[in-house]
Design an enzyme around this catalytic site. Structure first.
Site, PDB file in Angstrom:
ATOM      1  N   TYR A  26      45.940  31.414  26.727  1.00 54.00           N
ATOM      2  CA  TYR A  26      47.259  31.225  27.347  1.00 54.00           C
ATOM      3  C   TYR A  26      48.391  30.955  26.350  1.00 54.00           C
ATOM      4  CZ  TYR A  26      44.481  30.965  31.603  1.00 54.00           C
ATOM      5  OH  TYR A  26      43.626  31.266  32.628  1.00 54.00           O
ATOM      6  N   HIS A 103      51.331  36.880  35.196  1.00 52.13           N
ATOM      7  CA  HIS A 103      50.186  36.177  34.600  1.00 52.13           C
ATOM      8  C   HIS A 103      50.324  36.261  33.097  1.00 52.13           C
ATOM      9  CE1 HIS A 103      48.157  35.873  38.439  1.00 52.13           C
ATOM     10  NE2 HIS A 103      48.540  37.121  38.656  1.00 52.13           N
ATOM     11  N   LEU A 104      50.071  35.155  32.431  1.00 53.10           N
ATOM     12  CA  LEU A 104      50.133  35.147  30.973  1.00 53.10           C
ATOM     13  C   LEU A 104      49.073  36.077  30.383  1.00 53.10           C
ATOM     14  CD1 LEU A 104      50.457  31.346  31.051  1.00 53.10           C
ATOM     15  CD2 LEU A 104      52.091  32.707  29.761  1.00 53.10           C
TER      16      LEU A 104
END
Ligand code: DQA
Length: 152
Positions: A26, A103-104
């Protein structure tokens, strides 16, 4: 001068842990860094950006319901709820606002249970795999949609 369109950026569970949570997946930026970047980028696009995060499904739903009256568009990273929450999907449908899912990580390159997102069914577009830059790309897409009335 016309008022800046308002975009609500929502982050779901565990995203308050960004920076320390699985940084190889992340990234090393914290949520505050991402939110600051969203505010700054929004300004350059003529958007007024609000950012909120919750670990609670009910809180996210309350914010989505409220956004119908208070905001012009939504960006959401529903995190783990992407893959499980019909209730968040229903709230987004009811809000009926332009919507980009972020979404990362590239969820399609990860475990099979992350490949399906209920939110993707109701989003105008989905951005995943570009890390924190994905939020800025989502704002770009919404600015086009809101400022120029062009379909993106
Ligand atoms: C995530 C991907 C989800 O599968 C996961 O549950 C998250 C973060 C992402 O940003 O890559 O919490 O939404």
């Amino acid at each position: 001068m016309a008022k800046a369109p308002k975009v609500l950026v929502l982050n779901g569970p565990n995203l308050n842990m960004l920076g320390t949570r699985e940084p190889d997946v992340y990234g090393r930026e914290g949520l505050a860094d991402i939110e600051n970047a969203c505010h700054a980028h929004g300004k350059t696009l003529g958007l007024s950006v609000d950012c909120r995060q919750s670990n609670s499904e009910g809180q996210l739903i309350d914010w989505i319901q409220g956004a119908r009256e208070s905001h012009d568009a939504l960006v959401i990273n529903p995190a783990g709820y992407s893959h499980s929450s019909i209730a968040i999907m229903d709230a987004l449908l009811a809000a009926a606002l332009p919507l980009v899912e972020v979404h990362l990580s590239n969820i399609h390159r990860r475990e099979a249970f992350r490949h399906h997102s209920y939110v993707s069914r109701v989003a105008d577009g989905v951005i995943c795999g570009f890390g924190s830059r994905g939020y800025l790309m989502a704002l770009d897409a919404l600015a086009l949609r809101l400022n120029t009335q062009q379909e993106t």
